[in-house]
Enzyme design. Structure first.
Site, mmCIF file in Angstrom:
data_model
loop_
_atom_site.group_PDB
_atom_site.id
_atom_site.type_symbol
_atom_site.label_atom_id
_atom_site.label_comp_id
_atom_site.label_asym_id
_atom_site.label_seq_id
_atom_site.Cartn_x
_atom_site.Cartn_y
_atom_site.Cartn_z
ATOM 1 N N GLY A 28 -36.793 -35.016 -33.643
ATOM 2 C CA GLY A 28 -35.653 -34.707 -32.783
ATOM 3 C C GLY A 28 -35.820 -35.210 -31.358
ATOM 4 C CB SER A 36 -36.854 -40.009 -34.165
ATOM 5 O OG SER A 36 -36.861 -38.826 -33.365
ATOM 6 C CD GLU A 58 -37.358 -28.171 -36.775
ATOM 7 O OE1 GLU A 58 -36.553 -27.777 -37.638
ATOM 8 O OE2 GLU A 58 -37.288 -29.300 -36.242
ATOM 9 C CE LYS A 91 -34.898 -30.960 -38.546
ATOM 10 N NZ LYS A 91 -35.743 -31.357 -37.424
ATOM 11 C CG HIS A 93 -39.604 -28.657 -41.055
ATOM 12 N ND1 HIS A 93 -39.551 -28.500 -39.694
ATOM 13 C CD2 HIS A 93 -39.065 -29.870 -41.317
ATOM 14 C CE1 HIS A 93 -38.998 -29.583 -39.156
ATOM 15 N NE2 HIS A 93 -38.690 -30.429 -40.128
ATOM 16 C CG ASN A 138 -34.448 -30.434 -42.768
ATOM 17 O OD1 ASN A 138 -33.648 -29.508 -42.921
ATOM 18 N ND2 ASN A 138 -35.584 -30.277 -42.097
ATOM 19 C CD GLU A 167 -40.483 -33.886 -41.139
ATOM 20 O OE1 GLU A 167 -39.468 -34.546 -41.346
ATOM 21 O OE2 GLU A 167 -40.461 -32.697 -40.792
HETATM 22 O O1 LIG Z 1 -37.693 -32.711 -38.897
HETATM 23 C C1 LIG Z 1 -37.165 -33.680 -39.399
HETATM 24 C C2 LIG Z 1 -36.780 -33.695 -40.815
HETATM 25 O O2 LIG Z 1 -37.329 -32.618 -41.492
HETATM 26 C C3 LIG Z 1 -36.862 -34.886 -38.585
HETATM 27 O O3 LIG Z 1 -35.814 -34.584 -37.744
HETATM 28 P P1 LIG Z 1 -35.103 -35.766 -36.907
HETATM 29 O O4 LIG Z 1 -34.787 -36.858 -37.905
HETATM 30 O O5 LIG Z 1 -33.882 -35.128 -36.323
HETATM 31 O O6 LIG Z 1 -36.104 -36.217 -35.889
#
Ligand SMILES: O=C(CO)COP(=O)(O)O
Length: 250
Positions: A173, A212, A97, A11, A95, A9, A167
């Protein structure tokens, strides 16, 4: 038998100048020998570039979001059929976010899952608790609520055409990964929750872990019995790191 799946992903990252070398390296690395299924989800505007870089390869591509509507006066939105038109196989839905920054509710997420499946895209449905919820010991209730909002709308059999990603928000992150045991516990809960409605769907269901995941922790996480792959954020922007994770999954 579940075939592991690793999805990058991206982002809101990337530019054309760096996307192409990244895609080429991922493609070459996967074709040189990765047993897992691999996909990347770049921003919408780069999906056509991803399609031309990955066409005919072992790497699939998908989007990070979609509209719940099929077409019409929805300025700024992207329809499921458009993603299909660009050869997308997957679409990330719900997601954290999107849920926290853009107000996506359980019910909107369910509509998006339906819209994705209607366009023959495989939704990657994201679920997971916040740090506060974990500390209040309500992880199980939160994840079940998020799952049930979709299951009640689509029915358990339609879950055979979806992927779940667990997640934990506190691990995204932050560099703070769930331990393999913490992740396995929730993955096991998800699978048994689905199994209560259909053991055959639960047995085949891919449940990815995200939060992560890096080259140096992927092997432990991905070797847990109910973790079938990863949804990778930051580490998917680096070909070497991403390929290390793909190899750990395969
Ligand atoms: O949100 C994520 C994947 O959708 C995970 O992000 P990170 O791997 O940067 O922690």
């Amino acid at each position: 038998m579940r075939k592991p799946l690793v999805v990058g992903n991206w982002k809101m990252n990337g530019l054309r100048a760096t996307n192409r070398p990244l895609l080429d390296s991922v493609r070459e690395g996967v074709e040189a020998g990765v047993a897992a299924e691999v996909a990347v989800c770049p921003p919408f505007v780069y999906l056509a570039d991803a399609a031309s870089a990955l066409q005919g390869s072992a790497v699939s591509w998908g989007a990070q979001n979609l509209s719940q509507h099929e077409a019409g006066a929805y300025t700024g939105e992207v329809a499921p059929s458009m993603l299909r038109d660009l050869g997308c196989r997957f679409v990330i839905v719900g997601h954290s976010e999107r849920r926290t920054l853009y107000g996506e509710t359980d019910s909107l997420v369910a509509e998006k899952v339906i819209a994705a499946q209607g366009a023959e895209l495989t939704p990657i449905l994201c679920v997971g608790e916040s740090l506060e919820e974990r500390e209040q010991d309500v992880t199980e209730q939160v994840v079940k609520r998020q799952l049930d909002a979709v299951l009640e709308r689509i029915g358990v059999s339609a879950l055979s055409k979806a992927v779940i990603a667990y997640e934990p928000i506190w691990a995204i992150g932050t560099g703070r990964t769930a331990t393999p045991e913490q992740a396995q516990e929730v993955h096991g809960l998800i699978r048994s929750h689905v199994a209560a409605q259909s053991s055959s769907v639960a047995e085949e269901l891919l449940i990815l872990y995200g939060g992560s995941v890096k080259g140096n922790n992927a092997t432990q996480l991905l070797s847990m019995p109910d973790i079938d792959g990863g949804l990778i954020g930051g580490a998917s922007l680096n070909a070497e790191e991403f390929l290390t994770i793909c190899q750990a999954a395969g």
